[in-house]
Scaffold this motif. Structure first.
Motif, PDB file in Angstrom:
ATOM      1  N   ASP A   1      37.198  25.952  48.162  1.00 15.70           N
ATOM      2  CA  ASP A   1      38.013  25.100  46.881  1.00 15.70           C
ATOM      3  C   ASP A   1      38.140  26.115  45.478  1.00 15.70           C
ATOM      4  N   MET A   2      37.063  27.389  45.874  1.00 18.60           N
ATOM      5  CA  MET A   2      37.318  28.478  44.375  1.00 18.60           C
ATOM      6  C   MET A   2      38.872  29.289  45.145  1.00 18.60           C
ATOM      7  N   ALA A   3      39.320  29.120  45.900  1.00 16.91           N
ATOM      8  CA  ALA A   3      40.761  29.918  45.782  1.00 16.91           C
ATOM      9  C   ALA A   3      41.825  28.761  45.363  1.00 16.91           C
ATOM     10  N   LEU A   4      40.641  27.229  45.391  1.00 16.63           N
ATOM     11  CA  LEU A   4      42.125  26.473  44.646  1.00 16.63           C
ATOM     12  C   LEU A   4      42.008  26.305  42.390  1.00 16.63           C
ATOM     13  N   ALA A   5      40.612  27.154  42.668  1.00 18.50           N
ATOM     14  CA  ALA A   5      40.210  27.582  41.184  1.00 18.50           C
ATOM     15  C   ALA A   5      41.464  27.244  39.993  1.00 18.50           C
ATOM     16  N   GLY A   6      42.105  28.304  40.253  1.00 12.69           N
ATOM     17  CA  GLY A   6      43.409  27.800  39.219  1.00 12.69           C
ATOM     18  C   GLY A   6      43.338  29.864  38.563  1.00 12.69           C
ATOM     19  N   PRO A   7      44.199  29.962  37.978  1.00  8.99           N
ATOM     20  CA  PRO A   7      44.905  31.398  37.136  1.00  8.99           C
ATOM     21  C   PRO A   7      43.406  31.662  36.237  1.00  8.99           C
ATOM     22  N   ARG A   8      42.972  31.357  35.134  1.00  6.94           N
ATOM     23  CA  ARG A   8      41.661  31.266  34.877  1.00  6.94           C
ATOM     24  C   ARG A   8      40.603  31.723  35.314  1.00  6.94           C
ATOM     25  N   THR A   9      40.589  30.448  36.091  1.00  8.83           N
ATOM     26  CA  THR A   9      39.333  30.322  37.442  1.00  8.83           C
ATOM     27  C   THR A   9      38.938  32.046  38.068  1.00  8.83           C
ATOM     28  N   PHE A  10      40.084  32.736  37.952  1.00  7.27           N
ATOM     29  CA  PHE A  10      40.341  33.999  39.092  1.00  7.27           C
ATOM     30  C   PHE A  10      39.566  35.221  37.795  1.00  7.27           C
TER      31      PHE A  10
END
Length: 95
Positions: free
Chosen positions: A40-49
């Motif tokens: 799920d973390m891989a799909l979290a989006g650019p802001r989260t990364f």
């Protein structure tokens, strides 16, 4: 999070800080050049990364360590099982 909800931003930011602490410990032990984040973390989006990368930067983690989303997706368990089977069949024992 991506819409800027303050509570969501705070929760995700704290989660990234906790994850970064664990990752920093793993970097200290194993010295990887790349960290792949899956599920799920891989799909979290650019802001989260971006938050995760920012939280991970510090004296214990070199800037050269890349944090990237894994692209293998839901097939990861099957790929792992096949890899294990192939290694068992084709890798010479003792190597």
């Amino acid at each position: 999070m991506e819409e800027g909800d303050p509570l969501a931003c705070e929760v995700v930011s704290r989660g990234c800080e906790h994850l970064a602490t664990g990752l920093a410990n793993l970097v200290a032990l194993f010295h990887p050049s790349v960290i792949l984040i899956g599920r799920d973390m891989a799909l979290a989006g650019p802001r989260t990364f971006a938050l995760l990368r920012q939280a991970l930067r510090g004296p214990c983690v070199p800037d050269a360590v890349q944090v990237l989303p894994a692209e293998i997706g839901a097939e990861a368990p099957a790929v792992g099982a096949v890899t294990l089977a192939l290694r068992t069949l084709f890798v010479t024992p003792g190597l």
